[in-house]
Write a protein that holds these residues in place. Structure first.
Motif, PDB file in Angstrom:
ATOM      1  N   ILE A  11       0.832  -1.211   0.000  1.00  0.00           N
ATOM      2  CA  ILE A  11       0.000   0.000   0.000  1.00  0.00           C
ATOM      3  C   ILE A  11       0.865   1.259   0.000  1.00  0.00           C
ATOM      4  O   ILE A  11       0.631   2.191  -0.765  1.00  0.00           O
ATOM      5  CB  ILE A  11      -0.933  -0.012   1.228  1.00  0.00           C
ATOM      6  CG1 ILE A  11      -2.016  -1.074   1.070  1.00  0.00           C
ATOM      7  CG2 ILE A  11      -1.579   1.361   1.438  1.00  0.00           C
ATOM      8  CD1 ILE A  11      -2.870  -1.262   2.309  1.00  0.00           C
ATOM      9  N   VAL A  12       1.889   1.277   0.867  1.00  0.00           N
ATOM     10  CA  VAL A  12       2.762   2.444   0.962  1.00  0.00           C
ATOM     11  C   VAL A  12       3.595   2.602  -0.305  1.00  0.00           C
ATOM     12  O   VAL A  12       3.764   3.713  -0.818  1.00  0.00           O
ATOM     13  CB  VAL A  12       3.668   2.337   2.202  1.00  0.00           C
ATOM     14  CG1 VAL A  12       4.730   3.428   2.203  1.00  0.00           C
ATOM     15  CG2 VAL A  12       2.831   2.423   3.477  1.00  0.00           C
ATOM     16  N   ALA A  13       4.119   1.494  -0.835  1.00  0.00           N
ATOM     17  CA  ALA A  13       4.936   1.558  -2.048  1.00  0.00           C
ATOM     18  C   ALA A  13       4.131   2.077  -3.232  1.00  0.00           C
ATOM     19  O   ALA A  13       4.641   2.829  -4.066  1.00  0.00           O
ATOM     20  CB  ALA A  13       5.513   0.179  -2.365  1.00  0.00           C
ATOM     21  N   LYS A  14       2.868   1.711  -3.305  1.00  0.00           N
ATOM     22  CA  LYS A  14       2.013   2.125  -4.418  1.00  0.00           C
ATOM     23  C   LYS A  14       1.260   3.436  -4.118  1.00  0.00           C
ATOM     24  O   LYS A  14       0.476   3.892  -4.938  1.00  0.00           O
ATOM     25  CB  LYS A  14       1.001   1.028  -4.756  1.00  0.00           C
ATOM     26  CG  LYS A  14       0.500   1.078  -6.197  1.00  0.00           C
ATOM     27  CD  LYS A  14      -0.285  -0.167  -6.534  1.00  0.00           C
ATOM     28  CE  LYS A  14      -0.683  -0.133  -8.000  1.00  0.00           C
ATOM     29  NZ  LYS A  14      -1.535   1.002  -8.369  1.00  0.00           N
ATOM     30  N   ARG A  15       1.508   3.979  -2.939  1.00  0.00           N
ATOM     31  CA  ARG A  15       0.870   5.233  -2.523  1.00  0.00           C
ATOM     32  C   ARG A  15      -0.654   5.118  -2.534  1.00  0.00           C
ATOM     33  O   ARG A  15      -1.362   5.931  -3.115  1.00  0.00           O
ATOM     34  CB  ARG A  15       1.323   6.388  -3.419  1.00  0.00           C
ATOM     35  CG  ARG A  15       2.836   6.600  -3.344  1.00  0.00           C
ATOM     36  CD  ARG A  15       3.313   7.716  -4.239  1.00  0.00           C
ATOM     37  NE  ARG A  15       4.769   7.853  -4.149  1.00  0.00           N
ATOM     38  CZ  ARG A  15       5.481   8.729  -4.845  1.00  0.00           C
ATOM     39  NH1 ARG A  15       4.866   9.549  -5.691  1.00  0.00           N
ATOM     40  NH2 ARG A  15       6.789   8.787  -4.711  1.00  0.00           N
ATOM     41  N   MET A  16      -1.122   4.075  -1.840  1.00  0.00           N
ATOM     42  CA  MET A  16      -2.559   3.803  -1.764  1.00  0.00           C
ATOM     43  C   MET A  16      -3.095   3.992  -0.344  1.00  0.00           C
ATOM     44  O   MET A  16      -4.120   3.424   0.016  1.00  0.00           O
ATOM     45  CB  MET A  16      -2.836   2.360  -2.208  1.00  0.00           C
ATOM     46  CG  MET A  16      -2.522   2.060  -3.649  1.00  0.00           C
ATOM     47  SD  MET A  16      -2.608   0.272  -3.972  1.00  0.00           S
ATOM     48  CE  MET A  16      -4.257  -0.138  -3.374  1.00  0.00           C
ATOM     49  N   VAL A  17      -2.403   4.779   0.458  1.00  0.00           N
ATOM     50  CA  VAL A  17      -2.767   4.895   1.864  1.00  0.00           C
ATOM     51  C   VAL A  17      -4.207   5.371   2.033  1.00  0.00           C
ATOM     52  O   VAL A  17      -4.976   4.810   2.828  1.00  0.00           O
ATOM     53  CB  VAL A  17      -1.810   5.851   2.598  1.00  0.00           C
ATOM     54  CG1 VAL A  17      -2.301   6.111   4.011  1.00  0.00           C
ATOM     55  CG2 VAL A  17      -0.393   5.261   2.627  1.00  0.00           C
TER      56      VAL A  17
END
Length: 269
Positions: free
Chosen positions: A31-37
Motif C-alpha cells: 500500500i505504501v509503495a504504491k501510494r494507496m494509503v
C-alpha cells in the motif's frame, strides 16, 4: 502482567495480534509503495456503513463490514480504472457514504448500540475463537499470495504501465490485493478500530522504509515491526488498563520517532 497468559481471552488477543501484525505488515508495504494509503482509509470508513446496516438487520456486524469493504474496494478500483471518476474523488465518496449510511442505520435501530463502539475504537479482548480462525486463514492466504506473486506485485507497486508491457495480469493482481486490503481492514477492526486501523497499514511500513531500500527487506521488516509493536502495545494496555488499539498505535509512533531520530543523528554525524 504475564499472569494474563493464563486467561483464554488474553491468549485469543495475543494470537490475533500476531496474525494481524504479520498480515497488515505485508499488505501495508504494498500500500505504501504504491501510494494507496488513502484508498485503505476510504475502504475502512466505508465498512462502517456495513456495520450499521448489519446491526439494523440483526446479523453479524463483521459480515456487513466485510461486504461493504469489498464493494468499496471493487468500486474504487473499477471506476478509477475506467477513468469515469478521479480516484481521489471516489475515495471521498465511498468514505463519506459509508459513514453516513452507518450513522443512519444506527439511528434507525431502536435502543443503543454499545457493541459498535468496539468497532470504532477497538477492543481486542473481545476477540472470539472464530475470528482467530479467520485471521489464520487470511494470514496464510496473504503469505501464499505474496510468495506466488512477489515479483509481479513488485513491478505493479512501482510502475504499473511497465508491468503491462511484461504481460503481467495487472487487473487480476490488483483485484486480489484490493480484496486482501478489505479483509485486513475488517479483521483489524477489533484490534485498532475503524478510526485507527489505517495506522496499522502505514506506520510500520514507513519505519521499514527508513531502514531498508530493498522491497523484500521492507516486507519482512514491516511484518516484524507491526507484530512487535502490537504485542508490546497489547501487554502495556492490559497492564495499565487502557484501550489496546490506541496503545498499539502509540507504540508504532514511538518506534517511528526513535527510528527517525537515530537516522537524523547518523546523517549529521
Amino acid at each position: 502482567m504475564f499472569d494474563l497468559l493464563n486467561y483464554d481471552f488474553f491468549q485469543n488477543a495475543l494470537i490475533s495480534t500476531i496474525l494481524i501484525g504479520i498480515s497488515c505488515g505485508l499488505v501495508g508495504t504494498y500500500i505504501v509503495a504504491k501510494r494507496m494509503v488513502f484508498i485503505s482509509g476510504g475502504i475502512t470508513h466505508a465498512s462502517f456503513g456495513g456495520l450499521g446496516f448489519a446491526y439494523y438487520m440483526g446479523f453479524a456486524p463483521l459480515l456487513g463490514a466485510a461486504v461493504f469493504s469489498v464493494l468499496a474496494a471493487w468500486g474504487i478500483l473499477f471506476l478509477s480504472e475506467n477513468r469515469k471518476v478521479r480516484e481521489d474523488s471516489l475515495i471521498g465518496i465511498f468514505w463519506s457514504a459509508g459513514m453516513a449510511i452507518g450513522v443512519l442505520f444506527i439511528y434507525l435501530t431502536p435502543g443503543y448500540a454499545p457493541n459498535l463502539m468496539s468497532y470504532l475504537f477497538g477492543n481486542i479482548l473481545t476477540i472470539t475463537f472464530g475470528q482467530i480462525v479467520l485471521s489464520i486463514l487470511l494470514c496464510i492466504f496473504i503469505l501464499v499470495f505474496f510468495a506466488l506473486f512477489y515479483r509481479p506485485l513488485f513491478y505493479i507497486a512501482f510502475d504499473k504501465e511497465y508491468s503491462r508491457t511484461l504481460h503481467i495480469r495487472v487487473n487480476f493482481l490488483e483485484t486480489g490485493i484490493m480484496l486482501i486490503i478489505a479483509l485486513c481492514v475488517v479483521l483489524c477492526m477489533k484490534l485498532a478500530g475503524i478510526i485507527l486501523v489505517i495506522s496499522y497499514l502505514t506506520i510500520p511500513q514507513a519505519i521499514a522504509g527508513m531502514l531498508y531500500q530493498n522491497f523484500r527487506q521492507q516486507l519482512l521488516a514491516s511484518a516484524l515491526i507491526s507484530t512487535l509493536g502490537s504485542v508490546i502495545g497489547l501487554f502495556v494496555s492490559a497492564g495499565l488498563k487502557i484501550p489496546s488499539g490506541a496503545t498499539i498505535v502509540l507504540c508504532f509512533l514511538l518506534f517511528f520517532s526513535f527510528t527517525w531520530l537515530v537516522r537524523r543523528f547518523k546523517s549529521r554525524s
